[in-house]
Design a protein around this motif. Structure first.
Motif, mmCIF file in Angstrom:
data_model
loop_
_atom_site.group_PDB
_atom_site.id
_atom_site.type_symbol
_atom_site.label_atom_id
_atom_site.label_comp_id
_atom_site.label_asym_id
_atom_site.label_seq_id
_atom_site.Cartn_x
_atom_site.Cartn_y
_atom_site.Cartn_z
ATOM 1 N N LEU A 20 27.044 32.662 27.353
ATOM 2 C CA LEU A 20 27.130 31.805 26.164
ATOM 3 C C LEU A 20 27.814 32.521 25.003
ATOM 4 C CD1 LEU A 20 23.686 29.953 26.212
ATOM 5 C CD2 LEU A 20 25.930 28.881 26.188
ATOM 6 N N ILE A 21 27.547 33.832 24.881
ATOM 7 C CA ILE A 21 28.185 34.608 23.805
ATOM 8 C C ILE A 21 29.712 34.594 24.005
ATOM 9 C CG2 ILE A 21 28.496 36.952 22.870
ATOM 10 C CD1 ILE A 21 25.478 37.403 23.435
ATOM 11 N N THR A 61 24.167 26.316 12.775
ATOM 12 C CA THR A 61 24.660 27.165 13.874
ATOM 13 C C THR A 61 23.567 28.163 14.282
ATOM 14 O OG1 THR A 61 26.843 26.960 12.884
ATOM 15 C CG2 THR A 61 26.605 28.576 14.625
ATOM 16 N N THR A 82 25.273 34.802 17.622
ATOM 17 C CA THR A 82 25.140 34.723 19.083
ATOM 18 C C THR A 82 24.152 35.785 19.578
ATOM 19 O OG1 THR A 82 27.008 36.216 19.496
ATOM 20 C CG2 THR A 82 27.501 33.871 19.388
ATOM 21 N N CYS A 84 37.281 22.790 23.222
ATOM 22 C CA CYS A 84 36.613 23.410 22.071
ATOM 23 C C CYS A 84 35.937 22.354 21.188
ATOM 24 C CB CYS A 84 37.608 24.200 21.238
ATOM 25 S SG CYS A 84 38.264 25.632 22.089
ATOM 26 N N GLY A 136 34.865 28.950 20.393
ATOM 27 C CA GLY A 136 34.539 28.672 18.996
ATOM 28 C C GLY A 136 35.694 29.005 18.068
ATOM 29 N N PHE A 181 21.880 28.438 18.032
ATOM 30 C CA PHE A 181 21.790 29.626 18.894
ATOM 31 C C PHE A 181 20.327 30.002 19.171
ATOM 32 C CE2 PHE A 181 26.289 30.431 17.561
ATOM 33 C CZ PHE A 181 26.820 30.349 18.837
ATOM 34 N N VAL A 213 29.266 33.922 12.565
ATOM 35 C CA VAL A 213 28.888 33.118 13.741
ATOM 36 C C VAL A 213 28.750 34.023 14.964
ATOM 37 C CG1 VAL A 213 29.616 31.267 15.316
ATOM 38 C CG2 VAL A 213 29.943 31.004 12.847
ATOM 39 N N ALA A 273 31.051 31.131 23.301
ATOM 40 C CA ALA A 273 31.058 30.832 21.863
ATOM 41 C C ALA A 273 32.224 31.534 21.166
ATOM 42 C CB ALA A 273 29.722 31.253 21.241
ATOM 43 N N CYS A 274 32.483 32.783 21.564
ATOM 44 C CA CYS A 274 33.559 33.546 20.919
ATOM 45 C C CYS A 274 34.925 32.949 21.236
ATOM 46 C CB CYS A 274 33.513 35.006 21.372
ATOM 47 S SG CYS A 274 32.087 35.858 20.707
ATOM 48 N N PHE A 326 30.446 25.101 19.395
ATOM 49 C CA PHE A 326 30.751 26.373 18.733
ATOM 50 C C PHE A 326 31.907 26.267 17.726
ATOM 51 C CE2 PHE A 326 29.620 27.115 23.290
ATOM 52 C CZ PHE A 326 28.286 27.385 23.064
ATOM 53 N N TYR A 327 32.964 25.552 18.115
ATOM 54 C CA TYR A 327 34.140 25.397 17.256
ATOM 55 C C TYR A 327 33.731 24.781 15.914
ATOM 56 C CZ TYR A 327 38.517 23.181 15.665
ATOM 57 O OH TYR A 327 39.591 22.747 14.927
#
Lengths: 253, 245
Positions: A174-175, A147, A66, A199, A182, A151, A62, A178-179, A204-205
């Motif tokens: 956004l990266i 996913t 991104t 989350c 997520g 993205f 994932v 997401a990290c 993302f999660y």
């Protein structure tokens, strides 16, 4: 047919950019190796399984996606900033040709990236004594598709609305989101509270959860995150297509 | 079939309260090189954008090879092509691939596309850089490729928007020779603010000032009208309203 021609061109543009290899392949694989080393240093009493290879591999997959968003965004914004799209707007190409021509190559790159990530994970798994099941890996690839679409949609969206200088900045945000949100680098479920609620509201999660459930063969728990991320992906992609078409129309005013 | 390549009737384009093109009417005969001459912001690019369907006219009508821009744009797109003001190439594709891409987009089959790429490489003397990525070419080569990409589709009418803008003197003269070779074969509409360029290349010149055509004719007709001996002097006289036309 014009979609396919435009797809070929987009694939060539992406594959010939050295940054694609650094960010889409190199960086995720380096992170996979580093986090595997980190995992070896964590004592078993800590009960921290997020960096174990069977959890790490889908999380890193994932994470890699991104960067596909970043490249989607850069490709569209660069084409818009130069006169290349002006030339194509004057050609017989239709909006659907542009959308498909950007989306399909990025989906292919996303799948290739995930495959390379899993091959590397397989090798790390052999070293650390974990064996991946092929069916679970294939299931995880399928679970990653929404996913990937999500993205790509974010990338198309940002690339359509922003120029090539502003767009990467938004994608970096956004990266990071997401990290963190997520649950790629931390166990959101064990933290709980408002962070977990946030989350769960964001997509993302669910993307990370779907990939992890598929990789572990948890079929009974896979459906919910998979459908949530699928719905998010379809909605955001629809918005991205509308944003691209709106921008195209405004460029043609 | 229309006898004119272009027929423009009271074509107008406004952006809010700003009038970019104000009710322009003109005709362009087939096979000539027609120049739209004007300073920056005169409305030249907006004018050719409207003729290509890249911008929607606010009022008026335009016909390209007899086809209405408002109603038959898809036919017009097959008959015309444009080399935009900024160089419009795919930077990570080679010269060959850029040309082949354009041919394919316009529906040529593989065999025809390859044949046409070879012809255009010959025509524009691009063989020595055919495998080079477009993004690594100099400005002059990129501009030449950009025009070649417009011409590969065999357009009946070609729009060249400021084709030599930003090029050094040698690259400019080289490009002029390329454009001169095209004259008589297809209709070319060229926008420029270089007087020397318009003087050397044009069969007919329209002087555009603040969105309006102030004068139209051959270069010698413009000399006669204004009583000047150079196009630059004639242009200044027309643009500043020294002569009423």
């Amino acid at each position: 047919m014009r979609s396919i021609i435009f797809c070929k061109r987009t694939i060539k543009e992406l594959l010939r950019d050295p940054l694609s290899y650094i960010f889409c392949l190199g960086f995720p694989i380096v992170m996979l190796i580093i986090m595997s080393v980190v995992n070896n240093s964590i004592p078993a009493e800590a009960h921290m399984d997020i960096f174990q290879i069977q959890n790490l591999a889908p999380g890193i997959a994932v994470f890699g996606l991104t960067f596909v968003m970043l490249f989607a965004c850069l490709q569209v914004s660069k084409d818009r900033t130069t006169a290349f799209l002006t030339r194509l707007y004057a050609s017989p190409m239709r909006p659907v040709d542009f959308i498909a021509g950007y989306t399909l190559p990025l989906l292919i790159i996303a799948v290739l990236q995930a495959v390379i990530n899993f091959v590397t994970s397989f090798v790390i798994g052999l070293i650390s004594g974990y064996t991946f099941q092929l069916f679970h890996v294939l299931l995880c690839l399928v679970a990653l598709l929404p996913t990937a679409l999500l993205f790509i949609a974010f990338g198309l969206f940002a690339g359509s609305l922003l120029n090539d200088k502003a767009a990467p900045g938004i994608c970096s945000l956004l990266i990071t989101a997401a990290c963190i949100l997520g649950g790629i680098w931390m166990d959101v479920d064990s933290i709980g509270g408002i962070l977990k609620t946030v989350c769960q509201v964001l997509p993302f999660y669910h993307g990370v959860q779907a990939a992890r459930m598929a990789m572990q063969g948890e079929y009974s728990q896979l459906g919910k995150p998979f459908f949530i991320i699928l719905i998010y992906a379809l909605v955001i992609y629809t918005f991205a297509v509308l944003a691209f078409q709106k921008k195209m129309r405004s460029d043609l005013k | 079939m229309s006898e004119y390549a272009l027929e423009v009737r009271a074509l107008k384009k406004t952006f809010g309260s700003k009038v970019a093109v104000g009710g322009v009417s003109l005709t362009v005969e087939k096979g000539i090189l027609f120049s739209l001459l004007g300073v920056n912001g005169a409305g030249k690019t907006t004018m050719i954008r409207m003729l290509n369907g890249l911008s929607k006219p606010t009022e008026g009508q335009a016909f390209v090879m007899g086809h209405s821009v408002a109603q038959e744009l898809s036919q017009i797109k097959q008959l015309s092509n444009i080399s935009p003001q900024e160089t419009a190439v795919a930077p990570n594709l080679s010269v060959w691939e850029n040309l082949e891409f354009m041919a394919d987009i316009y529906g040529m089959n593989r065999e025809k596309s390859r044949k046409r790429v070879q012809e255009v490489l010959d025509q524009f003397a691009l063989h020595e850089v055919e495998q080079q990525r477009a993004g690594t070419l100099s400005g002059g080569w990129q501009r030449r490729l950009s025009i070649a990409m417009a011409l590969i589709t065999n357009p009946e009418i070609l729009y060249l928007d400021e084709p030599t803008l930003g090029l050094d003197v040698l690259a400019r003269k080289e490009l002029w020779r390329t454009i001169e070779d095209l004259k008589g074969k297809i209709t070319i509409v060229l926008t420029t603010h270089y007087m020397e360029e318009a003087e050397r290349l044009s069969d007919q010149v329209a002087v555009m000032v603040a969105g309006e055509i102030k004068a139209c004719g051959t270069v010698h007709e413009l000399y006669t009208i204004t009583g000047k001996k150079t196009l630059e002097d004639a242009f200044v006289a027309i643009a500043e309203g020294e002569v009423s036309i």
